[in-house]
Design a protein around this motif. Sequence first.
Motif, short mmCIF file in Angstrom:
data_model
loop_
_atom_site.label_atom_id
_atom_site.label_comp_id
_atom_site.label_asym_id
_atom_site.label_seq_id
_atom_site.Cartn_x
_atom_site.Cartn_y
_atom_site.Cartn_z
N ASN A 6 0.82 -1.21 0.00
CA ASN A 6 0.00 0.00 0.00
C ASN A 6 0.85 1.25 0.00
O ASN A 6 0.59 2.19 -0.74
N ALA A 7 1.89 1.29 0.84
CA ALA A 7 2.73 2.49 0.93
C ALA A 7 4.13 2.11 1.36
O ALA A 7 4.34 1.18 2.13
N SER A 8 5.08 2.86 0.84
CA SER A 8 6.46 2.81 1.27
C SER A 8 6.78 4.17 1.87
O SER A 8 6.18 5.18 1.50
N PHE A 9 7.75 4.20 2.76
CA PHE A 9 8.10 5.44 3.44
C PHE A 9 9.51 5.86 3.06
O PHE A 9 10.43 5.04 3.07
N LEU A 10 9.67 7.13 2.74
CA LEU A 10 10.97 7.72 2.48
C LEU A 10 11.08 9.01 3.29
O LEU A 10 10.13 9.80 3.32
N PRO A 11 12.23 9.25 3.90
CA PRO A 11 12.37 10.50 4.64
C PRO A 11 12.62 11.67 3.69
O PRO A 11 13.16 11.49 2.59
N HIS A 12 12.23 12.84 4.12
CA HIS A 12 12.56 14.05 3.37
C HIS A 12 13.10 15.10 4.32
O HIS A 12 12.73 15.13 5.49
N GLY A 27 6.04 13.26 -11.89
CA GLY A 27 4.65 13.27 -12.32
C GLY A 27 3.69 12.56 -11.38
O GLY A 27 2.56 12.24 -11.75
N PHE A 28 4.12 12.29 -10.14
CA PHE A 28 3.22 11.66 -9.17
C PHE A 28 2.17 12.67 -8.72
O PHE A 28 2.40 13.87 -8.73
N GLU A 29 1.02 12.15 -8.32
CA GLU A 29 -0.02 13.01 -7.77
C GLU A 29 0.10 13.06 -6.25
O GLU A 29 0.54 12.09 -5.63
N VAL A 30 -0.26 14.21 -5.69
CA VAL A 30 -0.25 14.37 -4.24
C VAL A 30 -1.58 13.85 -3.72
O VAL A 30 -2.64 14.29 -4.15
N ARG A 31 -1.51 12.94 -2.78
CA ARG A 31 -2.73 12.33 -2.22
C ARG A 31 -3.06 12.89 -0.85
O ARG A 31 -4.22 13.03 -0.51
N LEU A 32 -2.05 13.17 -0.06
CA LEU A 32 -2.23 13.79 1.25
C LEU A 32 -1.04 14.71 1.51
O LEU A 32 0.08 14.42 1.08
N ILE A 42 3.87 13.88 3.40
CA ILE A 42 3.29 14.07 2.07
C ILE A 42 3.17 12.70 1.41
O ILE A 42 4.16 11.99 1.26
N THR A 43 1.96 12.35 1.03
CA THR A 43 1.73 11.07 0.36
C THR A 43 1.57 11.34 -1.13
O THR A 43 0.72 12.14 -1.53
N VAL A 44 2.40 10.68 -1.95
CA VAL A 44 2.34 10.82 -3.40
C VAL A 44 2.20 9.43 -4.01
O VAL A 44 2.49 8.42 -3.37
N GLY A 45 1.76 9.40 -5.25
CA GLY A 45 1.67 8.13 -5.94
C GLY A 45 1.46 8.31 -7.42
O GLY A 45 1.10 9.40 -7.88
N PRO A 46 1.70 7.26 -8.18
CA PRO A 46 1.54 7.34 -9.63
C PRO A 46 0.07 7.46 -10.01
O PRO A 46 -0.79 6.77 -9.44
N PRO A 47 -0.24 8.34 -10.96
CA PRO A 47 -1.62 8.44 -11.45
C PRO A 47 -2.11 7.08 -11.94
O PRO A 47 -1.35 6.31 -12.52
N PRO A 50 -4.15 4.19 -7.47
CA PRO A 50 -4.54 4.81 -6.20
C PRO A 50 -4.19 3.98 -4.97
O PRO A 50 -4.17 4.52 -3.86
N ASP A 51 -3.90 2.71 -5.13
CA ASP A 51 -3.60 1.87 -3.98
C ASP A 51 -2.10 1.72 -3.70
O ASP A 51 -1.71 0.94 -2.84
N THR A 52 -1.27 2.46 -4.44
CA THR A 52 0.18 2.39 -4.24
C THR A 52 0.70 3.80 -4.01
O THR A 52 0.51 4.68 -4.85
N SER A 53 1.36 4.00 -2.85
CA SER A 53 1.81 5.34 -2.49
C SER A 53 3.20 5.32 -1.88
O SER A 53 3.69 4.30 -1.41
N ILE A 54 3.81 6.49 -1.89
CA ILE A 54 5.04 6.76 -1.15
C ILE A 54 4.69 7.85 -0.15
O ILE A 54 4.13 8.88 -0.52
N VAL A 55 5.01 7.60 1.12
CA VAL A 55 4.80 8.61 2.15
C VAL A 55 6.15 9.25 2.44
O VAL A 55 7.09 8.58 2.87
N LEU A 56 6.25 10.54 2.13
CA LEU A 56 7.47 11.30 2.39
C LEU A 56 7.36 11.85 3.80
O LEU A 56 6.45 12.62 4.10
N THR A 57 8.25 11.41 4.67
CA THR A 57 8.13 11.69 6.09
C THR A 57 9.30 12.52 6.61
O THR A 57 10.40 12.45 6.07
N PRO A 58 9.05 13.28 7.68
CA PRO A 58 10.20 13.91 8.34
C PRO A 58 11.09 12.80 8.91
O PRO A 58 10.58 11.79 9.40
#
Length: 136
Positions: A6-12, A27-32, A42-47, A50-58
């Motif tokens: 569902n989601a992978s996490f990467l720090p930013h 070209g990913f869309e911002v979901r949250l 910030i949650t992004v994912g490929p257009p 919708p069920d696959t996301s990357i969560v960009l985390t502190p």
Amino acid sequence: MNITINASFLPHTDPEAALAFYRDILGFEVRLDVGHGGMRWITVGPPGQPDTSIVLTPPAVDPGITADERATIAEMMAKGTYAGILLATPELDKTFDRLQAADVEVVQEPTDQPYGRRDCAVRDPSGNLVRIQQVP
């Protein structure tokens, strides 16, 4: 059993730079986009996926992490050895050209790998390794 990713996490380290990379260049869309106490997740994912996301985390926000561990994480992120992700595209060369035009840090130009894949590697603005492989 049916399990999906569902989601992978990467720090930013910079939410605006992360958005510029994942949204504007890849070209990913911002979901949250959720802020709390001066931090942003910030949650992004490929257009179309919708069920696959990357969560960009502190980085290192877990309260159980020590000051020394936070320092180690910061050092590893600065060297680009802390986190990474593998993406795929049917148009590797076109994608790589777009990344190069955006002045992204290139780690490896598109290369035919001995394990049968063609891929490239870049770093996102936080130093995370982003490998992108060619898929049919």
